[in-house]
Design an enzyme around this catalytic site. Sequence first.
Site, mmCIF file in Angstrom:
data_model
loop_
_atom_site.group_PDB
_atom_site.id
_atom_site.type_symbol
_atom_site.label_atom_id
_atom_site.label_comp_id
_atom_site.label_asym_id
_atom_site.label_seq_id
_atom_site.Cartn_x
_atom_site.Cartn_y
_atom_site.Cartn_z
ATOM 1 N N HIS A 1 0.961 -0.629 -0.172
ATOM 2 C CA HIS A 1 0.046 -0.342 0.191
ATOM 3 C C HIS A 1 1.285 1.389 -0.068
ATOM 4 C CE1 HIS A 1 -3.759 1.670 1.762
ATOM 5 N NE2 HIS A 1 -3.024 3.012 0.932
ATOM 6 N N PHE B 1 2.495 6.538 -4.618
ATOM 7 C CA PHE B 1 3.893 7.511 -5.017
ATOM 8 C C PHE B 1 3.572 8.377 -6.273
ATOM 9 C CE2 PHE B 1 6.287 3.829 -4.968
ATOM 10 C CZ PHE B 1 6.751 3.762 -3.638
ATOM 11 N N ARG B 2 1.818 9.099 -6.673
ATOM 12 C CA ARG B 2 2.062 9.984 -6.401
ATOM 13 C C ARG B 2 2.399 10.739 -8.444
ATOM 14 N NH1 ARG B 2 -1.697 10.531 -2.991
ATOM 15 N NH2 ARG B 2 -0.605 11.059 -1.111
ATOM 16 N N ASP C 1 0.971 2.485 4.043
ATOM 17 C CA ASP C 1 -0.215 3.693 3.141
ATOM 18 C C ASP C 1 0.594 4.706 3.590
ATOM 19 O OD1 ASP C 1 -2.078 4.662 2.758
ATOM 20 O OD2 ASP C 1 -2.726 5.020 4.027
HETATM 21 C C1 NCD Z 1 -4.076 8.914 1.683
HETATM 22 C C2 NCD Z 1 -3.874 9.509 0.005
HETATM 23 O O1 NCD Z 1 -3.355 10.866 0.670
HETATM 24 O O2 NCD Z 1 -3.234 9.253 -0.937
HETATM 25 N N1 NCD Z 1 -4.223 9.035 2.376
HETATM 26 C C3 NCD Z 1 -4.878 8.990 3.549
HETATM 27 O O3 NCD Z 1 -5.232 9.999 4.076
HETATM 28 N N2 NCD Z 1 -4.241 7.824 4.088
HETATM 29 C C4 NCD Z 1 -5.623 8.067 0.918
HETATM 30 C C5 NCD Z 1 -5.858 7.349 2.047
HETATM 31 O O4 NCD Z 1 -4.671 6.030 1.557
HETATM 32 O O5 NCD Z 1 -6.926 7.600 2.072
HETATM 33 ZN ZN ZN Z 2 -6.963 3.781 2.425
HETATM 34 ZN ZN ZN Z 3 -3.842 4.764 1.247
#
Ligand code: NCD
Ligand code: ZN
Ligand code: ZN
Length: 427
Positions: free
Chosen positions: A55, A58-59, A287
């Site tokens: 998870h 990488f934008r 994440d």
């Molecule tokens: C994530 C993001 O910035 O892309 N943000 C987050 O707060 N976790 C999106 C996500 O995984 O919910």
């Molecule tokens: Zn999420």
């Molecule tokens: Zn996420």
Amino acid sequence: MELVIEGNALIDKEIVKCCIGVEEGKIKAIKKILKGEKHHDFGDKLILPGAIDAHVHFRDPGLTHKEDFGTGTTSCAFGGVTCALDMPNTLPPVTNILALEEKARNADMKAFVDFGLFAGVSLNCDIEALAKSAVGYKIYLATTTGDMLIDDYKALEGIFKDINETEKPVSVHCEDEALMDRTLNPDSLRKYLKSRPNICEESGIKKVLNNRGNAKAHICHVSTSEGARLIENESITSEVTPHHLFLNSNSDIGALGKVNPPLRESKDQEALWNALSQGTIDIMASDHAPHTLDEKEQFETAAPGIPGVETMVPLMLYMVKQNKFQLERLVDAACKRPGEIFHLKKGRLAPGYDADIIMVDMRSEAEIKGKNLHSKCGWTPFEGFSAIFPRFTFVRGEVVIEDWELTGERGYGKMVIGNHMGMENKE
Ligand code: NCD
Ligand code: ZN
Ligand code: ZN
Ligand code: ZN
């Protein structure tokens, strides 16, 4: 052998002094003694499989002022992550095959380590077509960064059914929109938690449990004791992030700690550590969600998300050194189980698996500093935390980190799609 890596390796559940023989990027044999054209004798140092981070954000494309596939996968290499699975909330969103293949082409030119791509599920997307190149699917049950909300819960059952036919896993962001308090305008972590209370997660997970059918549903970033309890006896897989383990809503980091789901309370942290130790929560995933410091300046308007792909394994290795977490379970949660869930021949030191390997010197403690990390965002919520960074990282037998320095090549990283329905990984 083309390459032999010798040291104290964690083979399944035991640490054994051995030689790992590598041919054509794969582990060929593990024996007491092996001869190789190249031979790394790491003495008594620890040899582990590289981690699979299931998870990351990488934008790239579209939000590359925050991160791109080059900087994101560089962070991976330094953090012992040899394969990262990237989320679809980029610009354009990855909800059709064209966007997915375009992202794949772009990522393949920049990646230092291997990667897989999630397909985002929107109400009218072609789930079957996306299976060709996606490592899995992603469903957002709540508004978070990006715009891919599925709040039409009646549609869920059908979506899970279509996904099940592809046999691919589906990761779900579980927060119930309807139970959030939109009247608060949170200016602190405590209030942000109040606005997205624990019950949101509990209710979101229930929606998945009630609608998933036979689909391989995977619960993203479990953050509450209620959530952990709910999945205890269910044949569902799940992940926990380092920030929900190490931080809570009393942490003194302001908007840097603003994230979805929110940082919780210490009782939740305790439940998450227990669930991870016992395997109720299957895997760790960062994440990794970088935003620039500018985007984090003002709490009320700050973008939710925390970077973490580079620090996840190092933080946990330090916990192992402190006897607060079991090494074997860490390797299970960060390497082996994500490999199983996403059907990758990665994450294990065993013949036939990709030679994704890290070498760790457990004596080399370091203090985490944002300025020393490699994400474009340039900060970490774990500033000052102790950690153990891997000294070597190998991806498919090639050295990408040597003595804590980057030697890997941009574009070396390859896409994986998982071996579903007997399909081989894409070369
Ligand atoms: C994530 C993001 O910035 O892309 N943000 C987050 O707060 N976790 C999106 C996500 O995984 O919910
Ligand atoms: Zn999420
Ligand atoms: Zn996420
Ligand atoms: Zn490549």
